[in-house]
Write an enzyme that holds these catalytic residues in place. Sequence first.
Site, PDB file in Angstrom:
ATOM      1  N   ARG A  69      -1.004  -5.880  10.218  1.00 29.14           N
ATOM      2  CA  ARG A  69      -1.377  -5.371   8.765  1.00 29.14           C
ATOM      3  C   ARG A  69      -2.484  -6.483   8.462  1.00 29.14           C
ATOM      4  O   ARG A  69      -3.088  -6.111   7.018  1.00 29.14           O
ATOM      5  CB  ARG A  69       0.268  -6.036   8.450  1.00 29.14           C
ATOM      6  CG  ARG A  69      -0.360  -5.916   6.277  1.00 29.14           C
ATOM      7  CD  ARG A  69       1.259  -6.419   6.012  1.00 29.14           C
ATOM      8  NE  ARG A  69       2.585  -4.473   6.296  1.00 29.14           N
ATOM      9  CZ  ARG A  69       2.249  -3.985   4.920  1.00 29.14           C
ATOM     10  NH1 ARG A  69       1.358  -3.472   4.081  1.00 29.14           N
ATOM     11  NH2 ARG A  69       2.734  -2.795   5.262  1.00 29.14           N
ATOM     12  N   HIS A  72       2.855   2.175 -11.050  1.00 26.56           N
ATOM     13  CA  HIS A  72       4.329   2.624 -10.636  1.00 26.56           C
ATOM     14  C   HIS A  72       5.172   3.516 -11.785  1.00 26.56           C
ATOM     15  O   HIS A  72       4.796   3.623 -12.836  1.00 26.56           O
ATOM     16  CB  HIS A  72       4.588   1.380 -10.588  1.00 26.56           C
ATOM     17  CG  HIS A  72       6.307   0.961  -9.643  1.00 26.56           C
ATOM     18  ND1 HIS A  72       5.805   1.666  -8.037  1.00 26.56           N
ATOM     19  CD2 HIS A  72       7.253   0.807 -10.050  1.00 26.56           C
ATOM     20  CE1 HIS A  72       7.368   1.328  -7.670  1.00 26.56           C
ATOM     21  NE2 HIS A  72       8.035   0.588  -8.966  1.00 26.56           N
ATOM     22  N   GLY A 124      -3.202  12.752  -4.961  1.00 26.00           N
ATOM     23  CA  GLY A 124      -4.593  12.513  -5.917  1.00 26.00           C
ATOM     24  C   GLY A 124      -4.168  12.884  -7.680  1.00 26.00           C
ATOM     25  O   GLY A 124      -5.459  13.125  -7.642  1.00 26.00           O
TER      26      GLY A 124
HETATM   27  C1  GAR Z   1       2.186   8.907  -8.819  1.00 25.25           C
HETATM   28  O1  GAR Z   1       3.676   9.619  -9.561  1.00 25.25           O
HETATM   29  C2  GAR Z   1       2.414   6.902  -8.638  1.00 25.25           C
HETATM   30  O2  GAR Z   1       2.755   6.093  -9.903  1.00 25.25           O
HETATM   31  C3  GAR Z   1       3.258   6.934  -7.711  1.00 25.25           C
HETATM   32  O3  GAR Z   1       2.967   7.822  -6.486  1.00 25.25           O
HETATM   33  C4  GAR Z   1       2.536   9.271  -7.273  1.00 25.25           C
HETATM   34  C5  GAR Z   1       1.346   9.579  -7.005  1.00 25.25           C
HETATM   35  O4  GAR Z   1       0.635  11.191  -7.661  1.00 25.25           O
HETATM   36  N1  GAR Z   1       3.066   5.976  -7.053  1.00 25.25           N
HETATM   37  C6  GAR Z   1       3.667   5.030  -6.196  1.00 25.25           C
HETATM   38  O5  GAR Z   1       4.598   5.108  -5.917  1.00 25.25           O
HETATM   39  C7  GAR Z   1       3.578   3.326  -6.038  1.00 25.25           C
HETATM   40  N2  GAR Z   1       5.072   3.062  -5.408  1.00 25.25           N
HETATM   41  P1  GAR Z   1      -1.138  11.633  -7.349  1.00 25.25           P
HETATM   42  O6  GAR Z   1      -1.254  11.526  -5.510  1.00 25.25           O
HETATM   43  O7  GAR Z   1      -0.210  12.736  -7.414  1.00 25.25           O
HETATM   44  O8  GAR Z   1      -1.313  10.756  -8.253  1.00 25.25           O
END
Ligand code: GAR
EC number: 2.1.2.2
Length: 207
Positions: free
Chosen positions: A66, A108, A13
């Site tokens: 789902r 992403h 997060g």
């Molecule tokens: C982020 O880099 C986001 O782009 C990626 O997960 C990470 C979460 O980081 N999302 C994906 O890969 C979605 N396919 P965080 O929990 O530290 O914000």
Amino acid sequence: MSARVVVLISGTGSNMAALMEAAKDPGYGAEIVAVGTDREGTRGVEVARAAGVPTFVVPFRSFSDRSAWDTAMSDRIAEHEPDLVVSAGFMRILGPAVIGRHQAVNIHPALLPSFPGAHAVRDALAHGVRITGTTIHFLDEGVDSGPIIDQVAVPVEDGDDESSLHERIKVVERRMLVDTVGRLAREGWSIDGRHVRFGRTDMKENR
Ligand code: GAR
């Protein structure tokens, strides 16, 4: 009046935390009204709770299929009456019950349409690209396929592994996310085919 934003997360997060920090400024234009997740015990949810932000958990594994999970997720989101849903490190595909009812954006960690899916950073490294980055886009019913709002490039350095590259992407990603959500909240947006524009127009108008 601030735009009401529900943030969806599955893990650390750090992007959510950046949004919460930005939203402390009343001029930012968006208020984080809730944080939702698909799994128990995520660090991000603990951070949100500690900050006094309402949270909800819709565990994927508690549903028989789902579509039932997607409907439950949509209902829990709707309880917070969001103007915008932000998928920020949410690792499940949201289905028609959510997408058809809520305006939602996703971040992403790659320059879409390259490297969609759950392992974008690993896939980009394996492919040998010299430049990757991050994308923020509206969600549609495909996987990482909706209209792109913004992208920022990040060079791959010699010796990068998945973790070092992802950390550098996340630094620019947080800035992009905060800037984009603030602009969407303050200016509104329109979507014309694959093209997103800030500002309210006669096209598909939101908020
Ligand atoms: C982020 O880099 C986001 O782009 C990626 O997960 C990470 C979460 O980081 N999302 C994906 O890969 C979605 N396919 P965080 O929990 O530290 O914000």
